[in-house]
Design a protein around this motif. Structure first.
Motif, PDB file in Angstrom:
ATOM      1  N   LEU A   1     -11.058   8.305  -6.651  1.00  0.00           N
ATOM      2  CA  LEU A   1     -10.654   8.602  -5.275  1.00  0.00           C
ATOM      3  C   LEU A   1      -9.176   8.958  -5.230  1.00  0.00           C
ATOM      4  O   LEU A   1      -8.334   8.216  -5.733  1.00  0.00           O
ATOM      5  CB  LEU A   1     -10.921   7.415  -4.349  1.00  0.00           C
ATOM      6  N   LEU A   2      -8.875  10.089  -4.628  1.00  0.00           N
ATOM      7  CA  LEU A   2      -7.500  10.509  -4.419  1.00  0.00           C
ATOM      8  C   LEU A   2      -7.045  10.137  -3.013  1.00  0.00           C
ATOM      9  O   LEU A   2      -6.016   9.487  -2.833  1.00  0.00           O
ATOM     10  CB  LEU A   2      -7.360  12.020  -4.635  1.00  0.00           C
TER      11      LEU A   2
ATOM     12  N   GLY B   1      -3.270   6.000   1.925  1.00  0.00           N
ATOM     13  CA  GLY B   1      -2.460   4.822   2.197  1.00  0.00           C
ATOM     14  C   GLY B   1      -3.265   3.552   1.940  1.00  0.00           C
ATOM     15  O   GLY B   1      -2.888   2.761   1.111  1.00  0.00           O
ATOM     16  N   PRO B   2      -4.368   3.331   2.608  1.00  0.00           N
ATOM     17  CA  PRO B   2      -4.827   4.109   3.758  1.00  0.00           C
ATOM     18  C   PRO B   2      -3.980   3.832   5.003  1.00  0.00           C
ATOM     19  O   PRO B   2      -3.439   2.747   5.169  1.00  0.00           O
ATOM     20  CB  PRO B   2      -6.267   3.641   3.966  1.00  0.00           C
TER      21      PRO B   2
ATOM     22  N   ALA C   1       0.784   3.514  14.323  1.00  0.00           N
ATOM     23  CA  ALA C   1       0.104   3.630  13.034  1.00  0.00           C
ATOM     24  C   ALA C   1      -0.147   2.253  12.442  1.00  0.00           C
ATOM     25  O   ALA C   1       0.549   1.278  12.762  1.00  0.00           O
ATOM     26  CB  ALA C   1       0.939   4.464  12.075  1.00  0.00           C
ATOM     27  N   VAL C   2      -1.142   2.191  11.557  1.00  0.00           N
ATOM     28  CA  VAL C   2      -1.430   0.965  10.817  1.00  0.00           C
ATOM     29  C   VAL C   2      -1.784   1.334   9.383  1.00  0.00           C
ATOM     30  O   VAL C   2      -2.542   2.268   9.146  1.00  0.00           O
ATOM     31  CB  VAL C   2      -2.561   0.133  11.477  1.00  0.00           C
ATOM     32  N   ASN C   3      -1.178   0.617   8.444  1.00  0.00           N
ATOM     33  CA  ASN C   3      -1.526   0.707   7.021  1.00  0.00           C
ATOM     34  C   ASN C   3      -2.347  -0.531   6.695  1.00  0.00           C
ATOM     35  O   ASN C   3      -2.143  -1.589   7.307  1.00  0.00           O
ATOM     36  CB  ASN C   3      -0.282   0.692   6.142  1.00  0.00           C
ATOM     37  N   ALA C   4      -3.238  -0.427   5.706  1.00  0.00           N
ATOM     38  CA  ALA C   4      -4.075  -1.574   5.368  1.00  0.00           C
ATOM     39  C   ALA C   4      -4.480  -1.526   3.904  1.00  0.00           C
ATOM     40  O   ALA C   4      -4.333  -0.497   3.232  1.00  0.00           O
ATOM     41  CB  ALA C   4      -5.320  -1.593   6.262  1.00  0.00           C
ATOM     42  N   THR C   5      -5.029  -2.630   3.444  1.00  0.00           N
ATOM     43  CA  THR C   5      -5.580  -2.720   2.099  1.00  0.00           C
ATOM     44  C   THR C   5      -6.950  -3.377   2.178  1.00  0.00           C
ATOM     45  O   THR C   5      -7.151  -4.301   2.985  1.00  0.00           O
ATOM     46  CB  THR C   5      -4.627  -3.495   1.156  1.00  0.00           C
ATOM     47  N   ALA C   6      -7.876  -2.900   1.355  1.00  0.00           N
ATOM     48  CA  ALA C   6      -9.235  -3.447   1.366  1.00  0.00           C
ATOM     49  C   ALA C   6      -9.235  -4.852   0.771  1.00  0.00           C
ATOM     50  O   ALA C   6      -8.624  -5.096  -0.278  1.00  0.00           O
ATOM     51  CB  ALA C   6     -10.173  -2.544   0.582  1.00  0.00           C
TER      52      ALA C   6
END
Length: 178
Positions: free
Chosen positions: A73-74, A94-95, A105-110
């Motif tokens: 995944l890019l 980023g996502p 805006a919001v950045n996150a990590t799985a």
């Protein structure tokens, strides 16, 4: 050539967002005060103390690049729409999710995943940062649900090939309950 396709997709998405902003800036409809609850696998349950604040449908692509003979995944590229079908946010590498209405805006990590057959997995993501004072301000968790498509091609790849695979999902956003 693959870079040109990705650049064209990004330009098209940005043009659509710009056109949208040009016709709706300052005229954003108020957010729904109580979105309908979403169904999620138990593995993707949002911790207690958070409340659902927004639910958006997303359509876009998952872009993969060839790395050491395998697809990796890019980045995602998707447009999120409200229940009336109006574009309200863009989702990218980023996502990150950026509101096209208010710029927040919001950045996150799985942090958890639930596999699906013939689709990218459903996810629970935890926010790592937020910006702005709009719809994404203070978001704590995001669920990616109801996924279709977006799966990397089967088999090996060569060189620096890239490919984009269409996907759709529902994104549910949560903030700490007050």
């Amino acid at each position: 050539m693959k870079y040109a396709k990705r650049l064209a997709l990004t330009a098209t998405t940005l043009a659509a967002a710009t056109a949208f902003l040009g016709t709706t800036a300052g005229n954003a409809a108020p957010a729904d005060t109580a979105p309908k609850p979403v169904k999620a696998p138990a593995a993707l349950k949002v911790p207690d103390g958070n409340k659902l604040t927004a639910v958006y449908a997303a359509r876009g692509v998952q872009t993969y690049t060839c790395t050491d003979g395998a697809w990796k995944l890019l980045e995602p590229a998707a447009t999120l729409s409200d229940k009336r079908g109006r574009a309200v946010a863009l989702h990218s590498r980023g996502p990150v999710w950026v509101s096209t209405v208010d710029g927040s805006a919001v950045n996150a990590t799985a942090i958890a995943s639930s596999p699906k057959t013939d689709a990218v997995p459903e996810l629970l993501l935890q926010a790592t940062a937020t910006r702005g004072a709009g719809v994404f301000a203070g978001v704590s968790y995001i669920q990616r649900l109801n996924t279709t498509g977006g799966v990397a091609p089967a088999g090996a790849c060569t060189g620096t090939d890239q490919t984009s695979v269409a996907y759709s999902a529902t994104y549910a956003f949560y903030k700490p309950a007050k």
